[in-house]
Structure formats: C-alpha cells, structure tokens
Design a protein around this motif. Structure first.
Motif, PDB file in Angstrom:
ATOM      1  N   ARG A 133     -10.202   4.720   8.434  1.00 24.89           N
ATOM      2  CA  ARG A 133     -11.569   4.810   8.963  1.00 24.89           C
ATOM      3  C   ARG A 133     -11.494   4.574  10.474  1.00 24.89           C
ATOM      4  N   GLU A 140     -15.774   6.082  11.562  1.00 28.19           N
ATOM      5  CA  GLU A 140     -15.592   4.645  11.790  1.00 28.19           C
ATOM      6  C   GLU A 140     -16.930   3.936  11.955  1.00 28.19           C
ATOM      7  N   HIS A 155      -8.947  -2.908   7.062  1.00 29.87           N
ATOM      8  CA  HIS A 155      -9.377  -2.912   5.667  1.00 29.87           C
ATOM      9  C   HIS A 155      -8.531  -3.835   4.798  1.00 29.87           C
ATOM     10  N   SER A 160     -14.585  -3.537   3.035  1.00 30.79           N
ATOM     11  CA  SER A 160     -15.674  -2.657   3.476  1.00 30.79           C
ATOM     12  C   SER A 160     -15.230  -1.725   4.598  1.00 30.79           C
ATOM     13  N   ARG A 161     -14.073  -1.986   5.200  1.00 28.05           N
ATOM     14  CA  ARG A 161     -13.537  -1.128   6.249  1.00 28.05           C
ATOM     15  C   ARG A 161     -12.587  -0.075   5.686  1.00 28.05           C
ATOM     16  N   LEU A 164     -13.172   6.338   4.153  1.00 31.95           N
ATOM     17  CA  LEU A 164     -14.327   7.065   3.606  1.00 31.95           C
ATOM     18  C   LEU A 164     -13.976   8.519   3.296  1.00 31.95           C
ATOM     19  N   TYR A 189     -15.209  13.963   2.281  1.00 31.09           N
ATOM     20  CA  TYR A 189     -15.959  12.713   2.421  1.00 31.09           C
ATOM     21  C   TYR A 189     -16.287  12.144   1.050  1.00 31.09           C
ATOM     22  N   THR A 190     -16.079  10.842   0.874  1.00 30.77           N
ATOM     23  CA  THR A 190     -16.362  10.179  -0.401  1.00 30.77           C
ATOM     24  C   THR A 190     -17.291   8.975  -0.221  1.00 30.77           C
ATOM     25  N   GLY A 191     -17.839   8.784   0.974  1.00 28.37           N
ATOM     26  CA  GLY A 191     -18.699   7.630   1.222  1.00 28.37           C
ATOM     27  C   GLY A 191     -20.062   7.775   0.562  1.00 28.37           C
ATOM     28  N   ASP A 195     -23.186   4.620   4.020  1.00 34.41           N
ATOM     29  CA  ASP A 195     -21.968   4.568   4.836  1.00 34.41           C
ATOM     30  C   ASP A 195     -22.095   5.470   6.061  1.00 34.41           C
ATOM     31  N   LYS A 197     -21.388   8.417   8.674  1.00 35.22           N
ATOM     32  CA  LYS A 197     -21.032   9.818   8.432  1.00 35.22           C
ATOM     33  C   LYS A 197     -20.255  10.353   9.631  1.00 35.22           C
ATOM     34  N   HIS A 201     -18.269  16.970   6.465  1.00 38.44           N
ATOM     35  CA  HIS A 201     -17.969  16.356   5.175  1.00 38.44           C
ATOM     36  C   HIS A 201     -16.650  16.858   4.599  1.00 38.44           C
TER      37      HIS A 201
END
Length: 376
Positions: A133, A140, A155, A160-161, A164, A189-191, A195, A197, A201
C-alpha cells in the motif's frame, strides 16, 4: 556499428523479446496443464440457462415482458421481495458463470506468460505478490508513514496498512516476498467502500527497486488519462524540450531542483521513447509504472515493452539515484526529508462542496421555476 552492438539497441531488444513470446498455445496444452479448467467451464455453461431464467423472471415481474407473472394472493404481498431476490440471483449466476467460462482462457494466458518467463530467465506466478500500500497507484491514502520508516513494512505492525490490491499473471525476479526486485503483473482492487481508492481499479503495472530512497515524483502521461483531479497544480513542474508535450511532472514543493537532478536529459529521452504510454510514480526506493492496457490481448505488447523499459530506465535513473543526496534529511545519503517523501493530494472538500451544490440545485430547481412562473 557491429552486429553485436546492433543487437543491443532497444528496438532489436524489443523485437527479440516479442519473438520469444509464444506464438500460440493449443487447447490440448491447456488441458494437460490444467485439467480442471474445462470442467469448470462446463459448469459455467450449465449455469447460463439458469441465469437467463432468473433474468426472465425478474423482467416479467417488474415490466411484465415477455410475459406477465400473476402471483397467488398469499404471495402477491412479497412481489417486491421476490423481484429483488430474482435480480440478485440473476447477477450472481451471470458473474459466476462468466468466471467459470473464462478459466480455460486464463490458463492459456498463464501458459504463454510462463513460457516467456522461462525464455527470459524470469519466474512466473499465477497469483503474484500483493503490491504494498504505497503511493498513489496502490491507494496509500492521505496518512503519511512514520518518519524514516519504510511504508512497505508498516502492515507488519498495523494490519490496517495491508495491501488493497492483488496481483495476477505475475512475471518477476528477485528473492520473492515481500518485494521482488522486479514484478510485472495485473493489479485488481480488493478494498472496501471506506478504504482509500487509487486512480484505477484494475491495471497492468511494473514495479522495480531503486538503489536508494528518492523524493516522491509523479510522471503523468498525457495520452494515458490525467491525474489532475488527484494532485494540485502547485506541485506541477515544467521541464525543458518537448517533455511537457508527453508528460506532466509533479514534485513536492521545495523539491523542484531534486526532480531536475533525477530527470536528466537522458532519463527524459528514455521516458519519451519507451514510456510515453504509461503513468510513472517514483516513491521511496520503488519505481511503479501503470498501464490501462491489462487485458489478455495486450499481454505480448505490454509485458515485453515493460520488461525492456525496466532495463533502460533502471540503468538511466539508477545512475542518477546512486548519486542523489537530500541535504534536508538527517542522513542525506540514505534518507529523504519529510517534506519530500509524499506529494500532497488535492483536498476532497471542494469536490464534495461542488457535488452538494449540484444536488441542491437539482432539488430546488422545480420550486424556483414554479415560483418564477407564478410571479409572471
């Protein structure tokens, strides 16, 4: 120019890479490599009639086309609920059937990339290394990392870091996780909704290591879309020659001279000749290239071009990075001061305010128009 020197020109290198790409992969080879792919595709084909049936039910309940469905009195009160359920079943069946039907094509795609990797002495992974990230491309966000701490290690102490984005069809080299020295892959993108952006994506990316940590630079290709909505114009930097025709460069305020030191004429020529289709981000000790062409049909053209670009820009920019120092940092030879570590993102307050004004105008316009007509 000797034959050996001619073979080392970028054009001949690119032609060599593309000649090593498999011209075709037969379905027989796919069956031998992944016997389950075709069985899954058959299951996907069997789900399609169910998806069509669910679509007919949803359309008939809502629009009475092609037929009107009359529900019994004891079920008629649930018509809305049945309509919503049929709608979601339709979407789920369509998506799942398409995913299953695409598996043989994905297997064929992976075989081609794996063979090219073998020819080049690289490694291939169907599911690659999740990119950290880090920066704008990989979402980020606005929070800055702790001073003098590599963000790609954050992370490990703070889940939480975590990344994504996931990567697929990965061509790579190095020691592996968490950061190979080079990776060319497709990011998705999987957030979640809350989260941060990124600008895209899904995209193809090339990520490679640099000799040392550098200031955060964004090199936005004019023909690949624009990142103006994310970065304020006060950080925009104009460079010499025709470079501004192809790219818009963003550097942290106060780091304009540093950007000029890194983006020498040789580096700019390399970017124009071999990277003008892509957006490029330099952040910490990584260089990230992002391309909107991530579909199967562009694999041969983009993967080979990115591999060549990694060699060329690695040599040109790596030479400048090796001599770079930041006198504002505590350790100028290895660190970048806090002011240069991240570009400032454009505030979302103005976007939110404009959106709120547009919505308010749409809601009040009928009343205002009625008041004007009544008074006339």
């Amino acid at each position: 120019m000797t034959e050996m020197e001619r073979a080392r020109t970028p054009e001949s290198r690119l032609a060599q890479f593309r000649s090593e790409w498999p011209t075709s992969v037969s379905w027989r080879e796919v069956r031998e490599e992944d016997p389950t792919a075709f069985r899954s595709a058959v299951h996907g084909a069997l789900l399609l009639p169910l998806a069509v049936l669910a679509t007919l039910v949803a359309v008939s309940l809502s629009m009475e086309i092609p037929i009107a469905i009359s529900l019994p009195d004891w079920l008629d009160w649930m018509r809305g609920l049945i309509l919503v359920a049929a709608f979601w079943v339709m979407i789920g069946l369509c998506i799942w059937s398409l995913v299953l039907l695409s598996l043989p094509f994905d297997a064929r795609r992976g075989i081609a990339i794996a063979r090219f990797a073998q020819e080049r002495g690289l490694l291939y992974s169907r599911n690659g290394f999740a990119p950290d990230r880090l920066g704008i491309f990989f979402a980020e966000g606005r929070g800055r990392p702790a001073p003098r701490r590599p963000v790609r290690l954050a992370h490990q102490l703070d889940p939480s870091r975590g990344p994504l984005f996931l990567s697929a069809f990965s061509l790579w080299r190095g020691t592996g996780a968490p950061n190979p020295s080079l990776q060319i892959a497709v990011a998705s993108y999987t957030g979640g909704k809350s989260d941060p952006k990124g600008p895209r994506h899904a995209f193809r990316f090339m990520e490679m290591g640099l000799p040392r940590t550098l200031p955060h630079l964004m090199i936005d290709a004019r023909r690949n879309g624009s990142l103006r909505s994310l970065l304020p114009g006060t950080q925009r930097l104009s460079l010499e020659g025709d470079f501004d025709r192809y790219f818009t460069v963003y550097a942290p305020q106060g780091y304009e001279r540093d950007a000029l030191q890194l983006l020498t004429p040789d580096v700019m020529v390399c970017l124009i000749d071999h990277g003008r289709r892509w957006d490029i981000e330099i952040i910490e000790d990584r260089l990230i290239v992002a391309s909107s062409r991530f579909r199967r049909r562009s694999d041969r053209a983009d993967v080979t071009a990115m591999l060549l670009f990694s060699e060329l820009i690695g040599a040109e920019l790596g030479r400048q990075a090796a001599y770079y120092t930041d006198p504002r940092a505590d350790q100028p030879r290895t660190q970048v001061a806090s002011a240069g570590r991240r570009l400032r993102l454009r505030s979302a307050a103005w976007t939110t305010a404009i959106f709120a004004l547009v919505v308010a105008a749409m809601l009040t316009f009928p009343h205002v128009l009625g008041w004007i007509l009544d008074n006339n």
